[in-house]
Design an enzyme around this catalytic site. Sequence first.
Site, PDB file in Angstrom:
ATOM      1  N   LYS A 123      22.908 -18.411  43.231  1.00 28.96           N
ATOM      2  CA  LYS A 123      22.182 -18.709  44.471  1.00 28.96           C
ATOM      3  C   LYS A 123      22.409 -17.651  45.548  1.00 28.96           C
ATOM      4  CE  LYS A 123      21.564 -23.629  43.692  1.00 28.96           C
ATOM      5  NZ  LYS A 123      22.161 -23.800  42.343  1.00 28.96           N
TER       6      LYS A 123
HETATM    7  C1  LIG Z   1      21.511 -24.302  41.240  1.00 26.22           C
HETATM    8  C2  LIG Z   1      22.138 -24.022  39.920  1.00 26.22           C
HETATM    9  C3  LIG Z   1      21.427 -24.165  38.719  1.00 26.22           C
HETATM   10  C4  LIG Z   1      19.999 -24.686  38.664  1.00 26.22           C
HETATM   11  O1  LIG Z   1      19.085 -23.822  39.234  1.00 26.22           O
HETATM   12  P1  LIG Z   1      17.567 -24.321  39.529  1.00 26.22           P
HETATM   13  O2  LIG Z   1      16.920 -23.200  40.216  1.00 26.22           O
HETATM   14  O3  LIG Z   1      17.711 -25.543  40.393  1.00 26.22           O
HETATM   15  O4  LIG Z   1      16.969 -24.646  38.225  1.00 26.22           O
HETATM   16  C5  LIG Z   1      22.055 -23.811  37.532  1.00 26.22           C
HETATM   17  N1  LIG Z   1      23.333 -23.372  37.526  1.00 26.22           N
HETATM   18  C6  LIG Z   1      24.045 -23.236  38.655  1.00 26.22           C
HETATM   19  C7  LIG Z   1      25.453 -22.770  38.561  1.00 26.22           C
HETATM   20  C8  LIG Z   1      23.486 -23.553  39.889  1.00 26.22           C
HETATM   21  O5  LIG Z   1      24.209 -23.414  41.014  1.00 26.22           O
END
Ligand SMILES: *Cc1c(COP(=O)(O)O)cnc(C)c1O
Length: 466
Positions: free
Chosen positions: A112
């Site tokens: 993220k």
């Molecule tokens: C947010 C997150 C996901 C999922 O991502 P999306 O875009 O919601 O599909 C997967 N793995 C981790 C470690 C995350 O923080």
Amino acid sequence: MRYISTRGEAPALGFEDVLLTGLATDGGLYVPESLPHFSLEEIRSWRGLCYSELAFNIMHPFVDDAIPAGDFRKMLDETYAVFAHKAVAPLVQLDTNEWVMELFRGPTLAFKDFALQLLGRLLDYVLEKRQQHVVIMGATSGDTGSAAIEGCRRCEHVDIFILHPYQRVSEVQRRQMTTVQGDNIHNIAVRGNFDDCQRMVKESFGNQSFLGGKTQLVAVNSINWARIMAQIVYYFHASLALGGPDRSMAFSVPTGNFGDIFAGYLAKKMGLPISQLVIATNRNDILHRFMSGNKYEQHQLEHTLSPSMDIMVSSNFERLLFDLHGRDGLAVKTLLENAAKGPVSIEDYRWRHARKLFDSDAVDDKTTCDTIHEIYQQNEYLLDPHTAIGVRAARNCRRDNTVPMIALGTAHPAKFPDAVSESGLGVQPPLPTHMADLFEREERYTVLDNNIAAVQEFIAKNWKNT
Ligand SMILES: *Cc1c(COP(=O)(O)O)cnc(C)c1O
């Protein structure tokens, strides 16, 4: 570049306004009116570019004239310089023609950061220009909150309030949020669960009168278009490193809200040869059930070892449904209104089209741990539980061994020590050096009752201009 709503009724907006908007006024999500398309020749000419240069080429058409090219380049250089690896998104090989793309070298150790480090800078740039101040309000069960706080810690024109359920997030995750010091950073621990937090955020966006008309709320969850945009880049980056665009690639993506994998789908539509996209879910498998049986149906939330994928519905799936319905906003609106009441299906030919675009798999906790164990035995490489789900789904869904398979490594294993110990390895992943003193840092957060009036009053009192 103009952006339109997936439900067809909200006004089209330019990049700046989309950045500062959560949901569209008709309840839809914003998507670009049309996508830029790059020829193979053009993509080939990007070989050897560093991450931020590549990011500029891919994102500039979306940002358009909202930010002058020189300023945007500088912003991207700064954004990706904070990552603790020169390659930004390095590839690690697991097996013949199989890789993990490490997206966890940013400040909060999850993918993220790629989007939220940029989003903070984009917001501050646009708000400086407009001489405006906004309030970010979000709820988190883990990774989003810390990435958003890190992304906004230096913003002059943003106050950020992140709600987390009191005593219900892991200690690493809590400390990643509460140890970031800054006058504009406000952590609220709500005596309730994650759903309570999310409901308060949603209601607050719906009625912002508690802010007295002096500022506005901005969303940082993946309904914000800029987050999706930033995630398109690393699909190109990985492909170029492994012989693309003259070879096609396969990607397996650990999925919750369908944001990350939707970015992969866009990369493909923009011209990158991708022959397979695998939706990898945990037991919260609404997407896998839809892909397998054309039934979109909300089940109870399961708490798993991969908490960042614990969702009941996938908000960004609406963006795909919009394309599957020939961009007919009213069809999407009707479908999703019905989906709120019970299970829905789409026309068979549309569903078949979706199945051509994506494969899918659901991986339970036991198999997640077995995968962490297996990969460590094979390579002495430690996966976090989310990435393990991506790797397992990649292996289960593999179609063509001559095509490189890249699983997205969405988090660093040190963030999820419980899953690592449950895999029975007897090793504990150390925190990277830039976070080694996390447990000594001073924490700051406010505990509030599970009461929206109390939370709104706290926000109204504590944002900068009051
Ligand atoms: C947010 C997150 C996901 C999922 O991502 P999306 O875009 O919601 O599909 C997967 N793995 C981790 C470690 C995350 O923080």
